[in-house]
Design a protein around this motif. Sequence first.
Motif, short mmCIF file in Angstrom:
data_model
loop_
_atom_site.label_atom_id
_atom_site.label_comp_id
_atom_site.label_asym_id
_atom_site.label_seq_id
_atom_site.Cartn_x
_atom_site.Cartn_y
_atom_site.Cartn_z
N ALA A 16 -3.89 3.37 3.62
CA ALA A 16 -4.52 3.10 2.32
C ALA A 16 -5.06 1.67 2.27
O ALA A 16 -4.64 0.80 3.02
N ASP B 118 -7.38 -0.47 -1.00
CA ASP B 118 -7.28 -1.14 -2.29
C ASP B 118 -6.13 -0.65 -3.15
O ASP B 118 -5.70 -1.34 -4.07
N GLU B 119 -5.64 0.55 -2.89
CA GLU B 119 -4.56 1.09 -3.70
C GLU B 119 -3.34 0.17 -3.72
O GLU B 119 -2.50 0.25 -4.62
N GLY C 153 0.88 4.11 -9.34
CA GLY C 153 -0.16 3.70 -8.40
C GLY C 153 -1.52 3.66 -9.08
O GLY C 153 -1.62 3.58 -10.31
N MET C 154 -2.56 3.73 -8.28
CA MET C 154 -3.91 3.73 -8.83
C MET C 154 -4.74 4.80 -8.12
O MET C 154 -4.57 5.04 -6.93
N ALA C 155 -5.60 5.43 -8.89
CA ALA C 155 -6.48 6.46 -8.33
C ALA C 155 -7.88 6.25 -8.90
O ALA C 155 -8.06 6.20 -10.11
N TYR C 156 -8.84 6.13 -8.00
CA TYR C 156 -10.22 5.97 -8.46
C TYR C 156 -11.23 6.59 -7.49
O TYR C 156 -12.40 6.73 -7.82
N ARG C 157 -10.78 6.94 -6.29
CA ARG C 157 -11.71 7.50 -5.31
C ARG C 157 -12.07 8.94 -5.69
O ARG C 157 -11.33 9.62 -6.39
N ASP D 245 -9.61 11.71 -5.51
CA ASP D 245 -8.33 11.53 -6.20
C ASP D 245 -8.43 11.67 -7.71
O ASP D 245 -7.43 11.50 -8.42
N ARG E 250 0.84 -1.20 0.00
CA ARG E 250 0.00 0.00 0.00
C ARG E 250 0.88 1.25 0.00
O ARG E 250 2.00 1.24 0.52
N PRO F 187 -8.06 1.50 -13.39
CA PRO F 187 -7.85 0.73 -12.16
C PRO F 187 -9.09 -0.02 -11.67
O PRO F 187 -8.97 -0.91 -10.86
N ALA G 50 -2.14 -2.05 -6.86
CA ALA G 50 -1.31 -1.55 -7.96
C ALA G 50 0.14 -1.99 -7.84
O ALA G 50 0.89 -1.91 -8.82
#
Length: 676
Positions: free
Chosen positions: A172, A174-175, A214-218, A221, A167, A625, A178
């Motif tokens: 963090a 679910d991130e 990384g990943m961003a979906y929230r 973000d 993470r 993501p 990634a």
Amino acid sequence: MATETIPEADHPLDPLDPKAIERAYEILTDERDVGAESLCIKIELAEPSKEALEAYDEGGDVPDRRARIVIRNGSDRKTIEAVVSLEAESVVSWEHVEGAQPSIAIEEFIACEETVKANAEWQEAVERRGVENTDRAMVDPWSVGHEFVPEDVDRSKRLAHGLSFLRPSEEAGDEGYAKPLTGIHTFVDLDRMEVVKVLDYGPPDEDEPLPPTGMAYREDDVDLRDDLTPYNVDQPDGPSWSVDGRKLEWQGWHMRVGWTQREGLVLYDVGYEDDGEVRSIIDRASCAEMSVPYGTTDINDRFKNAMDVGEYNIGRLAKSLTNGCDCLGYMHYWDAVMNTAEGEPNVLENAICLHEEDNGTLWERSDWRTGSDEVRRRRRLVVSFVAAVGNYDYIFNWYFYQDASIEVEVRLTGIDSVSAVGPDEDPSGYGELVAPQLTGPIHQHFFNFRLDLNVDGGPNTLYRVENQQVPSGPDGLDPMGEADGRTHNPGGNAFYAKREKLTSEEQAKDLIDSLKGRYWQIENPTAENGLGKPTGYRLVPGDNVEAAMQSDSSVMKRSGFIEYHLWATPFREDERYPSGRYPNQHPGGAGLPKWTEADRNLEEEDLVCWYTLGVNHVTRPEDWPILPVQVYSFKLQPSNFFDESPAIDVPPQHAIEGQDVPGHGHGGCEADADDD
């Protein structure tokens, strides 16, 4: 011992309430020694037999209310299945199920992660990848299957296979997906909660062991679109359904809404009201098992084959649904009452959602001669639940339509299961790059739906129906009778719906064939409609896929139900799950493959159809993501169940909304003027 009175259930099929769960465990532990280190895997309703339910429906006694309890005695490495009578307050059966491993409990998931992260050998493997703070790692416990357990690990132990991720921070969640810590495999003895083996095959690239992004979906973000206007569903007069406890009625439909920890949503006594009589269609329906096999040869992913119903209890992984997010409009919710590993009640609020949806046109007729038209909007009832299973989210929707048809739909979303690859590595074929140095391996999802059918009260008989060509010329087949000397197919255009009765379990094992328009029809030969035809329902496939793995693979041995899209069996009380009662760590062969070896008769039987819905997932960067929902379904449609369309009496919109519409025959669908 004096106890608080347990409220009576409205119906024998209603799930256990919190007091019943609590009391059932008290009765068991007062009477039997379950072991100091035991886990209560599940407490749920022991459903009454069909005979008891039929007697009850005819005015007989209320069946004895019982609870089925599964215990894992970790100290003795035993699995116990017990049945408790809440009425008699006693244990009526107690079985040590030799060699069985029950599904993995959520509490074991949590403890497994903690156990792995406390292990020095695992910490060293993580640090070799340049990670200084191992507290940022997260560990997902996968089921181990059978053949992919290392040879020097005792397969008789209760095991989990931990996969690790990093993470971006300790807070963090679910991130972390990634940045998989690819190459580290940790095997944990869940009974003793200790690490039994750590394998480290090394990162795919020593210089760059982790994917760079990384990943961003929230919401906070991502730069969100600003050109969407509100879309609200308004039902000022309330919904069209009627709910009384677990009893649901809507537009002719009658059913009971139930729940089990293993299957999640269960529907009972599904029928349709016709001229004041509720005609039966299905006694019990649920998603009875899943199998998600991965197809890559890579040592880090080839073992993956989650059976999310039998190995994880998908109902236990359900989420609490929220209005405006999971559903829109006027809602009704049912809670799911389950249990903790300590045998205490655990209530998941809003586990099942009920709502109505507009679904386009139901039927339409426009007469060019008179200029008149009639249009009806199609509305459907939705009964649904959502399960978050590790990285994946599954949405199960049961749709009921005004034409007496049913659609069973699964939506797949969430996060792909991914692995790291080297900077110059292209896994194309066995996987696809979804982000730099991140691959999503090819895999499939199979959902097996158990449909305990009871069309018009039974008995039922099964047919395969598909298009059949007729040879051109005077020697062509006449499907309507004997040849009479006429030219049968002179133009070569003739074809017909060929019906083949499937009289045994072996005959009923079948694959879809959309090129031939294949479907299966379940008929009641003892009941006729007004045209003299046996009443029936069609099982109509939608998109589907064939299992791609070899017949001798561990996947096919353990998830044998995926070999065929259709199976059929005569009803037996103890044949509930297509891979058997305890698929976790089972070597295979249980369930449908075993039962159907007897090749039992299916003609005029209490018929159970098992439909396997398959999804092929070749990943793509557009899945990352978060995977946009992938939608798959099948349908049940009436066929000769009625004398005419049951949807002919659905009113037009103006009648529903109480509007006076000038003119004649417009169905209340005049175009509205723009407000320019």
